[in-house]
Design an enzyme around this catalytic site. Structure first.
Site, mmCIF file in Angstrom:
data_model
loop_
_atom_site.group_PDB
_atom_site.id
_atom_site.type_symbol
_atom_site.label_atom_id
_atom_site.label_comp_id
_atom_site.label_asym_id
_atom_site.label_seq_id
_atom_site.Cartn_x
_atom_site.Cartn_y
_atom_site.Cartn_z
ATOM 1 N N TYR A 170 8.813 -22.583 52.483
ATOM 2 C CA TYR A 170 9.193 -21.465 51.607
ATOM 3 C C TYR A 170 9.958 -21.983 50.384
ATOM 4 O O TYR A 170 9.680 -21.590 49.243
ATOM 5 C CB TYR A 170 10.048 -20.488 52.419
ATOM 6 C CG TYR A 170 10.450 -19.225 51.696
ATOM 7 C CD1 TYR A 170 9.527 -18.197 51.486
ATOM 8 C CD2 TYR A 170 11.753 -19.044 51.246
ATOM 9 C CE1 TYR A 170 9.909 -17.026 50.835
ATOM 10 C CE2 TYR A 170 12.140 -17.880 50.606
ATOM 11 C CZ TYR A 170 11.218 -16.869 50.401
ATOM 12 O OH TYR A 170 11.598 -15.712 49.753
ATOM 13 N N LYS A 174 8.877 -21.653 46.445
ATOM 14 C CA LYS A 174 9.700 -20.913 45.471
ATOM 15 C C LYS A 174 10.206 -21.829 44.364
ATOM 16 O O LYS A 174 10.336 -21.404 43.216
ATOM 17 C CB LYS A 174 10.858 -20.213 46.196
ATOM 18 C CG LYS A 174 10.397 -19.116 47.171
ATOM 19 C CD LYS A 174 9.654 -18.007 46.440
ATOM 20 C CE LYS A 174 9.305 -16.836 47.338
ATOM 21 N NZ LYS A 174 8.614 -15.747 46.620
HETATM 22 P P1 NAP Z 1 8.293 -7.863 52.473
HETATM 23 O O1 NAP Z 1 9.046 -6.615 52.715
HETATM 24 O O2 NAP Z 1 7.864 -8.701 53.624
HETATM 25 O O3 NAP Z 1 7.016 -7.508 51.575
HETATM 26 C C1 NAP Z 1 6.069 -8.486 51.252
HETATM 27 C C2 NAP Z 1 4.953 -7.847 50.455
HETATM 28 O O4 NAP Z 1 3.997 -8.862 50.143
HETATM 29 C C3 NAP Z 1 4.241 -6.758 51.201
HETATM 30 O O5 NAP Z 1 3.896 -5.722 50.297
HETATM 31 C C4 NAP Z 1 2.979 -7.452 51.710
HETATM 32 O O6 NAP Z 1 1.943 -6.486 51.857
HETATM 33 C C5 NAP Z 1 2.702 -8.418 50.560
HETATM 34 N N1 NAP Z 1 1.902 -9.568 50.955
HETATM 35 C C6 NAP Z 1 2.177 -10.498 51.900
HETATM 36 N N2 NAP Z 1 1.160 -11.375 51.983
HETATM 37 C C7 NAP Z 1 0.236 -10.990 51.063
HETATM 38 C C8 NAP Z 1 -1.038 -11.486 50.685
HETATM 39 N N3 NAP Z 1 -1.601 -12.558 51.264
HETATM 40 N N4 NAP Z 1 -1.710 -10.850 49.700
HETATM 41 C C9 NAP Z 1 -1.183 -9.766 49.102
HETATM 42 N N5 NAP Z 1 0.004 -9.243 49.422
HETATM 43 C C10 NAP Z 1 0.704 -9.855 50.395
HETATM 44 O O7 NAP Z 1 9.113 -8.860 51.521
HETATM 45 P P2 NAP Z 1 10.235 -8.597 50.402
HETATM 46 O O8 NAP Z 1 11.539 -8.908 51.006
HETATM 47 O O9 NAP Z 1 10.018 -7.307 49.704
HETATM 48 O O10 NAP Z 1 9.886 -9.821 49.450
HETATM 49 C C11 NAP Z 1 9.132 -9.697 48.260
HETATM 50 C C12 NAP Z 1 9.212 -11.003 47.502
HETATM 51 O O11 NAP Z 1 10.583 -11.303 47.246
HETATM 52 C C13 NAP Z 1 8.656 -12.204 48.254
HETATM 53 O O12 NAP Z 1 8.000 -13.064 47.347
HETATM 54 C C14 NAP Z 1 9.892 -12.867 48.806
HETATM 55 O O13 NAP Z 1 9.704 -14.233 49.024
HETATM 56 C C15 NAP Z 1 10.880 -12.604 47.687
HETATM 57 N N6 NAP Z 1 12.266 -12.693 48.110
HETATM 58 C C16 NAP Z 1 12.777 -11.867 49.051
HETATM 59 C C17 NAP Z 1 14.111 -11.982 49.430
HETATM 60 C C18 NAP Z 1 14.755 -11.101 50.457
HETATM 61 O O14 NAP Z 1 15.928 -11.361 50.777
HETATM 62 N N7 NAP Z 1 14.089 -10.094 50.964
HETATM 63 C C19 NAP Z 1 14.898 -12.971 48.830
HETATM 64 C C20 NAP Z 1 14.352 -13.805 47.880
HETATM 65 C C21 NAP Z 1 13.040 -13.655 47.518
HETATM 66 P P3 NAP Z 1 0.703 -6.665 52.877
HETATM 67 O O15 NAP Z 1 1.259 -7.258 54.139
HETATM 68 O O16 NAP Z 1 0.161 -5.290 53.016
HETATM 69 O O17 NAP Z 1 -0.258 -7.570 52.175
#
Ligand code: NAP
Length: 263
Positions: A170, A174
């Site tokens: 990861y 990133k």
């Molecule tokens: P989440 O709730 O797990 O949502 C992930 C989203 O990505 C879902 O809409 C999922 O939809 C989609 N997704 C996953 N695999 C995919 C694929 N192969 N093709 C298309 N869509 C895909 O995650 P989140 O926390 O909102 O995170 C969103 C972004 O922010 C990510 O890039 C994550 O790394 C980043 N981020 C999050 C955090 C945190 O603390 N939450 C911190 C830093 C960065 P489907 O499963 O329906 O495809």
């Protein structure tokens, strides 16, 4: 008489960040940060292409946006598949005519200590989080070039900046997104396209929900603002970078992390 309030920018209604008429594509828009970004961009007046693998969830977000007076359409997309990216980009461009704002947000984790990490788990995370963003940008950016205006916003992570034990895949994906952001910013600046990254800290979403309570408490202790982030915190930063007001910012990684990492 129309008593619509205006901001300091003449002609822009209060609460409107000036994205009226713009077309945005948000990946991973079915939940969490992507959903919040889509809703915020729609509030600012943009029409949104919502993309992810689970179309039923996208339809619910589209309905939410429509109920608030905005415009959104759902598109099935798997960013780990080049074929799916090409097909989806083609359909969106045919339906909406162009994409001016691209938010590469879709992402996954497959955590594990390096000595035990399977190559497949390393590759899956890289392919989804990094290669997917590269390929989708490649498929969409000529549409921005035609209009000589564009915004690419990549959702990276504090983990890409600081590293994290158990997240070599990861963190590499990133950190790679930050390098990709800077390179694209240099390549496309002359076309009126800015490319930036937003680096969330610990945000309360499904991705972080499953972490053990002790682990969450240890993270909270490292956050000077003494709270976890919300998806709205990230959406506000993304919506800002999409505006004309942010037009002189490119190649930047905007930390939205409560101070947990100050690069
Ligand atoms: P989440 O709730 O797990 O949502 C992930 C989203 O990505 C879902 O809409 C999922 O939809 C989609 N997704 C996953 N695999 C995919 C694929 N192969 N093709 C298309 N869509 C895909 O995650 P989140 O926390 O909102 O995170 C969103 C972004 O922010 C990510 O890039 C994550 O790394 C980043 N981020 C999050 C955090 C945190 O603390 N939450 C911190 C830093 C960065 P489907 O499963 O329906 O495809």
């Amino acid at each position: 008489m129309n008593e619509q309030k205006t901001t300091n920018n003449p002609g822009i209604p209060a609460g409107d960040q000036g994205l009226n008429g713009r077309i945005a594509l948000v990946t991973g828009a079915s939940q969490g940060i992507g959903r919040a970004c889509a809703i915020e961009l729609a509030k600012s007046g943009a029409t949104i292409a919502l993309a992810a693998r689970t179309v039923a969830k996208l339809e619910a977000v589209a309905a939410e946006i429509a109920a608030a007076g905005g415009h959104a359409r759902s598109y099935a997309l798997d960013v780990s598949s080049e074929e799916s990216i090409k097909a989806c980009a083609k359909t969106i461009l045919a339906d909406l005519g162009k994409v001016e704002i691209l938010v590469n947000n879709a992402g996954i984790t497959k955590d594990g200590l390096t000595l035990r990490m399977k190559l497949a788990d390393f590759d899956d995370v890289l392919r989804t989080n990094l290669t997917g963003a590269f390929l989708l940008t490649q498929a969409i950016i000529s549409s921005m070039m035609k209009g000589r205006w564009g915004r690419v916003i990549n959702i990276t992570s504090v983990v890409g900046e600081a590293g994290a034990a158990g997240q070599a895949n990861y963190a590499a994906s990133k950190a790679g997104l930050i390098g990709l952001t800077k390179s694209l910013a240099r390549e496309f600046a002359s076309r009126g396209i800015t490319v930036n990254a937003v680096a969330p800290g610990f945000i309360q979403t499904a991705m972080t929900e499953e972490l053990p309570e002790a682990h969450k408490a240890a993270i909270l202790a490292q956050i000077p603002l003494a709270r976890y982030g919300s998806d709205a915190d990230i959406a506000a930063a993304v919506a800002f970078l999409a505006t004309d007001a942010a037009g002189y910012i490119t190649g930047h990684t905007l930390d939205v992390n409560g101070g947990m990492y100050m690069g």
